[in-house]
Write a protein that holds these residues in place. Structure first.
Motif, PDB file in Angstrom:
ATOM      1  N   THR A  66      31.476 -19.847  24.684  1.00 37.64           N
ATOM      2  CA  THR A  66      32.339 -21.002  24.458  1.00 37.64           C
ATOM      3  C   THR A  66      32.091 -21.492  23.034  1.00 37.64           C
ATOM      4  O   THR A  66      30.932 -21.676  22.629  1.00 37.64           O
ATOM      5  CB  THR A  66      32.027 -22.138  25.440  1.00 37.64           C
ATOM      6  OG1 THR A  66      32.355 -21.718  26.763  1.00 37.64           O
ATOM      7  CG2 THR A  66      32.830 -23.387  25.105  1.00 37.64           C
ATOM      8  N   ALA A  83      27.026 -20.967  24.373  1.00 41.62           N
ATOM      9  CA  ALA A  83      27.920 -21.846  23.621  1.00 41.62           C
ATOM     10  C   ALA A  83      27.430 -21.996  22.191  1.00 41.62           C
ATOM     11  O   ALA A  83      26.222 -22.029  21.936  1.00 41.62           O
ATOM     12  CB  ALA A  83      28.002 -23.214  24.285  1.00 41.62           C
ATOM     13  N   CYS A  99      29.364 -27.058  29.182  1.00 44.41           N
ATOM     14  CA  CYS A  99      29.373 -25.592  29.166  1.00 44.41           C
ATOM     15  C   CYS A  99      28.419 -25.049  30.232  1.00 44.41           C
ATOM     16  O   CYS A  99      27.342 -25.602  30.455  1.00 44.41           O
ATOM     17  CB  CYS A  99      28.947 -25.067  27.797  1.00 44.41           C
ATOM     18  SG  CYS A  99      29.954 -25.700  26.438  1.00 44.41           S
TER      19      CYS A  99
END
Length: 203
Positions: A3, A93, A89
């Motif tokens: 992410t 990430a 998340c």
């Protein structure tokens, strides 16, 4: 897959890039902030990711490209807001801000195969990027922000937690007019450089 997170403020006059005024007007400073954000989001859009998340203080505008989820920033200091961003998340990430418009998709293409964290130091002593294989908000809470020691303290926090840390290249944040000129020279074909040239032409 990763992410990619961008934490940002809506580029409104008087609310962003206040250290650019003077020499720039609040409207010019906001225009530079918008261009920096647009360049940053374009780089994020060009990097591989399972999800792209804009953690925003304010409302999205014409500068937001497709493919981003937008969520509001929480209340509190910057450490709390960064921690809250990671709390959203569930897997690897990488978080960046809106102050490094010279960033490229290649810089944001990270692999956690042989490390637990990525750390991007900034020239002013802070950091421009932080990646965590397993997002843990507690790694950010309590870190003193916006000081010349912020980056060192944050990186030491990662090491003290037993994480294997790899470093990204050191980048320069846009805080002052001198920063703006230096960063525009590094990315002369971006929206930020074009907006800075326009500001100079207006003066």
């Amino acid at each position: 897959m990763i992410t990619l997170l961008v934490i940002a403020k809506e580029p409104r006059p008087g609310r962003v890039k206040t250290r650019l005024t003077p020499p720039f007007s609040p409207e010019q400073a906001a225009g530079l902030a918008e261009a920096a954000l647009a360049d940053t989001l374009r780089a994020v859009a060009g990097a591989p990711a399972a999800r792209r998340l804009l953690v925003l203080d304010g409302r999205p505008g014409r500068w937001l490209p497709p493919g981003f989820d937008v969520v509001p920033q929480c209340a509190g200091g910057l450490d709390a807001r960064l921690a809250d961003a990671f709390a959203r998340c569930s897997g690897p990430a990488l978080l960046i801000g809106m102050d490094t418009p010279q960033v490229t998709p290649d810089l944001l293409t990270v692999d956690f195969a042989d490390c637990d964290a990525w750390f991007g130091p900034a020239e002013d002593g802070g950091f421009w990027a932080l990646g965590l294989a397993r997002p843990e908000p507690g790694l950010l809470r309590g870190v003193p922000m916006s000081t010349p020691q912020t980056g060192a303290v944050q990186r030491e926090r990662l090491v003290a937690a037993g994480l294997r840390v790899r470093d990204l290249p050191r980048l320069r944040d846009v805080d002052t007019a001198a920063d703006a000129r230096a960063v525009a020279a590094l990315a002369p074909h971006g929206a930020f450089a074009a907006r800075l040239a326009g500001c100079a032409a207006d003066r």
